[in-house]
Every structure is written in C-alpha cells, then in structure tokens.
Scaffold this motif. Structure first.
Motif, PDB file in Angstrom:
ATOM      1  N   MET A  44       0.819  -1.197   0.000  1.00 45.16           N
ATOM      2  CA  MET A  44       0.000   0.000   0.000  1.00 45.16           C
ATOM      3  C   MET A  44       0.866   1.265   0.000  1.00 45.16           C
ATOM      4  SD  MET A  44      -2.919   1.404   0.111  1.00 45.16           S
ATOM      5  CE  MET A  44      -3.688   2.884   0.608  1.00 45.16           C
ATOM      6  N   VAL A  45       1.802   1.344   0.957  1.00 40.94           N
ATOM      7  CA  VAL A  45       2.684   2.511   1.029  1.00 40.94           C
ATOM      8  C   VAL A  45       3.561   2.577  -0.212  1.00 40.94           C
ATOM      9  CG1 VAL A  45       4.591   3.578   2.299  1.00 40.94           C
ATOM     10  CG2 VAL A  45       2.668   2.606   3.546  1.00 40.94           C
ATOM     11  N   HIS A  46       4.082   1.418  -0.630  1.00 38.87           N
ATOM     12  CA  HIS A  46       4.952   1.413  -1.811  1.00 38.87           C
ATOM     13  C   HIS A  46       4.190   1.859  -3.058  1.00 38.87           C
ATOM     14  CE1 HIS A  46       8.505   0.449  -4.107  1.00 38.87           C
ATOM     15  NE2 HIS A  46       7.725  -0.127  -4.998  1.00 38.87           N
ATOM     16  N   THR A  47       2.948   1.448  -3.180  1.00 39.35           N
ATOM     17  CA  THR A  47       2.131   1.859  -4.328  1.00 39.35           C
ATOM     18  C   THR A  47       1.942   3.375  -4.330  1.00 39.35           C
ATOM     19  OG1 THR A  47       0.979  -0.251  -4.249  1.00 39.35           O
ATOM     20  CG2 THR A  47      -0.078   1.496  -5.495  1.00 39.35           C
ATOM     21  N   LEU A  48       1.689   3.933  -3.157  1.00 39.13           N
ATOM     22  CA  LEU A  48       1.529   5.384  -3.037  1.00 39.13           C
ATOM     23  C   LEU A  48       2.821   6.117  -3.380  1.00 39.13           C
ATOM     24  CD1 LEU A  48      -0.369   7.720  -2.154  1.00 39.13           C
ATOM     25  CD2 LEU A  48       0.558   7.421   0.142  1.00 39.13           C
ATOM     26  N   ILE A  49       3.930   5.631  -2.835  1.00 38.73           N
ATOM     27  CA  ILE A  49       5.239   6.242  -3.098  1.00 38.73           C
ATOM     28  C   ILE A  49       5.582   6.140  -4.590  1.00 38.73           C
ATOM     29  CG2 ILE A  49       7.726   5.921  -2.696  1.00 38.73           C
ATOM     30  CD1 ILE A  49       6.504   7.308  -0.357  1.00 38.73           C
ATOM     31  N   ALA A  50       5.356   4.967  -5.175  1.00 34.96           N
ATOM     32  CA  ALA A  50       5.663   4.780  -6.601  1.00 34.96           C
ATOM     33  C   ALA A  50       4.781   5.676  -7.466  1.00 34.96           C
ATOM     34  CB  ALA A  50       5.487   3.312  -6.995  1.00 34.96           C
ATOM     35  N   GLY A  51       3.520   5.812  -7.109  1.00 32.43           N
ATOM     36  CA  GLY A  51       2.618   6.698  -7.856  1.00 32.43           C
ATOM     37  C   GLY A  51       3.051   8.147  -7.763  1.00 32.43           C
ATOM     38  N   LEU A  52       3.474   8.563  -6.570  1.00 37.44           N
ATOM     39  CA  LEU A  52       3.964   9.934  -6.384  1.00 37.44           C
ATOM     40  C   LEU A  52       5.226  10.180  -7.208  1.00 37.44           C
ATOM     41  CD1 LEU A  52       3.612  12.618  -4.873  1.00 37.44           C
ATOM     42  CD2 LEU A  52       4.928  11.610  -2.986  1.00 37.44           C
ATOM     43  N   ALA A  53       6.124   9.211  -7.220  1.00 32.81           N
ATOM     44  CA  ALA A  53       7.360   9.341  -8.006  1.00 32.81           C
ATOM     45  C   ALA A  53       7.045   9.442  -9.504  1.00 32.81           C
ATOM     46  CB  ALA A  53       8.281   8.160  -7.738  1.00 32.81           C
ATOM     47  N   ARG A  54       6.115   8.614  -9.970  1.00 30.79           N
ATOM     48  CA  ARG A  54       5.735   8.667 -11.389  1.00 30.79           C
ATOM     49  C   ARG A  54       5.052   9.984 -11.731  1.00 30.79           C
ATOM     50  NH1 ARG A  54       3.320   4.068 -10.390  1.00 30.79           N
ATOM     51  NH2 ARG A  54       4.620   2.257 -10.423  1.00 30.79           N
ATOM     52  N   LEU A  55       4.189  10.468 -10.843  1.00 28.74           N
ATOM     53  CA  LEU A  55       3.516  11.753 -11.068  1.00 28.74           C
ATOM     54  C   LEU A  55       4.527  12.890 -11.172  1.00 28.74           C
ATOM     55  CD1 LEU A  55       0.938  13.503 -11.250  1.00 28.74           C
ATOM     56  CD2 LEU A  55       1.026  13.657  -8.740  1.00 28.74           C
ATOM     57  N   MET A  56       5.504  12.906 -10.286  1.00 27.94           N
ATOM     58  CA  MET A  56       6.531  13.954 -10.345  1.00 27.94           C
ATOM     59  C   MET A  56       7.339  13.852 -11.639  1.00 27.94           C
ATOM     60  SD  MET A  56       6.081  15.934  -7.860  1.00 27.94           S
ATOM     61  CE  MET A  56       7.495  16.946  -8.182  1.00 27.94           C
ATOM     62  N   ALA A  57       7.680  12.627 -12.043  1.00 31.07           N
ATOM     63  CA  ALA A  57       8.427  12.450 -13.299  1.00 31.07           C
ATOM     64  C   ALA A  57       7.597  12.914 -14.484  1.00 31.07           C
ATOM     65  CB  ALA A  57       8.845  10.996 -13.466  1.00 31.07           C
ATOM     66  N   LEU A  58       6.303  12.640 -14.452  1.00 28.85           N
ATOM     67  CA  LEU A  58       5.409  13.100 -15.526  1.00 28.85           C
ATOM     68  C   LEU A  58       5.366  14.626 -15.579  1.00 28.85           C
ATOM     69  CD1 LEU A  58       3.347  12.360 -17.737  1.00 28.85           C
ATOM     70  CD2 LEU A  58       1.592  12.429 -15.961  1.00 28.85           C
ATOM     71  N   LEU A  59       5.231  15.265 -14.425  1.00 24.89           N
ATOM     72  CA  LEU A  59       5.235  16.730 -14.386  1.00 24.89           C
ATOM     73  C   LEU A  59       6.574  17.283 -14.889  1.00 24.89           C
ATOM     74  CD1 LEU A  59       3.480  17.425 -10.957  1.00 24.89           C
ATOM     75  CD2 LEU A  59       2.554  17.814 -13.256  1.00 24.89           C
ATOM     76  N   GLY A  60       7.657  16.660 -14.467  1.00 21.92           N
ATOM     77  CA  GLY A  60       8.974  17.084 -14.945  1.00 21.92           C
ATOM     78  C   GLY A  60       9.098  16.934 -16.449  1.00 21.92           C
ATOM     79  N   GLY A  61       8.558  15.852 -16.986  1.00 21.26           N
ATOM     80  CA  GLY A  61       8.588  15.628 -18.438  1.00 21.26           C
ATOM     81  C   GLY A  61       7.760  16.649 -19.190  1.00 21.26           C
ATOM     82  N   ILE A  62       6.594  16.985 -18.646  1.00 17.81           N
ATOM     83  CA  ILE A  62       5.747  18.006 -19.288  1.00 17.81           C
ATOM     84  C   ILE A  62       6.461  19.348 -19.303  1.00 17.81           C
ATOM     85  CG2 ILE A  62       3.630  19.356 -18.986  1.00 17.81           C
ATOM     86  CD1 ILE A  62       2.311  16.712 -17.995  1.00 17.81           C
TER      87      ILE A  62
END
Length: 179
Positions: free
Chosen positions: A1-19
């Motif tokens: 559960m925590v890992h899924t949240l952390i991984a989702g947050l990391a992917r979201l930040m990478a997506l924002l950085g890519g945009i």
C-alpha cells in the motif's frame, strides 16, 4: 500500500517534470525560429514580406532563457524521486563487480542514506533561498518573473524527493527490495 503510493507519487513527479521539459524544448524551438525569421526579415531577403512579418512582432520569445533556467531546476528535482526509487542513478560498477551481494547490498543502503541526507540538505537550502527571494521581491531581468516561484516549484519537488529518498534508505537498510 505505502509502496504503491510512493511509486505513484514518483511517477507523477516524473510526468510533471517531463511536461515541463517538453514545454521548455518547444519554447526554445519557437524562440530560435522567431529569432531566425526576425533576422531574415531584417536582412531584406524576403522582400515586401519582411516588413509584414516584422509588423506581426515575430521574434524570439522574450525571457526564454529565464524560463528555461527555472523550468530545468524544477525538472531535475521532479525526476529525482523516480530515479531514487528505481535505483537508476549513474554508477560505476567496476569497483563493486567482484564483491559479493552482501557487500553490494550494504553499499546500496549506504549510498541511499547519503543520497537522502544530500537531498534533505538541498531541500532545506532551497527553502532558505525561497524565503530570501520572497522577502526581497527579486524578479528576473526581462520578464519580471518572481524568482521565488521557481524556488517554490523546485522546493515542492525536492520535498517529494526527500520523502522518497528516506523511504528508499529505510527499505534498503531493513533489507527489503524496492521493486
């Protein structure tokens, strides 16, 4: 559960950085194209079309380098969480290729801790810098962009990187896998 949240947050930040990074690339391309069209129009190569283009105000994007500077800082901090979580930082394995898995696991945990401390220190200094820029009302030279905005965006991404770096260090020191 925590890992899924952390991984989702990391992917979201990478997506924002890519945009942000893609937007900066587009801005630079438009600016370079505008600069070239402006130069050609001023040189007279386009005949009567030149003054018409100049009348449209075609030229470089004002303050493009200021936007690139602010955006790249954010993008770097936005990509750090995913890079830390996936363990894909650049590394030189020539020294560790011959040692056993226990030594490599210890080294991975040690460097995760060092990275977490470094990111936390950078985050702290970003906050101090943001406060200074806000207090003094500093702006960029050409577009008068408040500099603290760039610091705030980078600070938000750095907080995320700090949280994920601590998470990674804890997991590695407890012997758990990140994936």
């Amino acid at each position: 559960m925590v890992h899924t949240l952390i991984a989702g947050l990391a992917r979201l930040m990478a997506l924002l950085g890519g945009i942000v990074l893609c937007t900066l690339v587009l801005t630079v391309c438009i600016s370079v194209l505008g600069r070239e069209v402006n130069d050609v129009a001023h040189a007279g190569y386009l005949g009567p079309l030149g003054p018409w283009l100049l009348g449209l105000g075609i030229g470089p994007v004002t303050g493009d380098f200021e936007l690139v500077e602010a955006g790249i800082a954010f993008a770097i901090f936005a990509f750090l969480p995913l890079t830390q979580l996936t363990g894909t930082h650049a590394s030189v394995d020539i020294f560790t290729a011959g040692v056993g898995p226990r030594v490599n696991d210890f080294l991975a945990a040690f460097w995760s801790l060092v990275m977490a401390v470094a990111i936390i220190l950078i985050t702290w200094r970003l906050f101090a810098g943001m406060q200074d820029k806000l207090r003094y009302g500093e702006t960029t030279y050409l577009i008068q962009f408040p500099i603290w905005w760039a610091y705030a965006a980078s600070f938000a991404a750095a907080i995320t990187a700090s949280i994920i770096s601590i998470y990674c260090a804890v997991l590695r020191f407890t012997g758990k896998r990140l994936g």
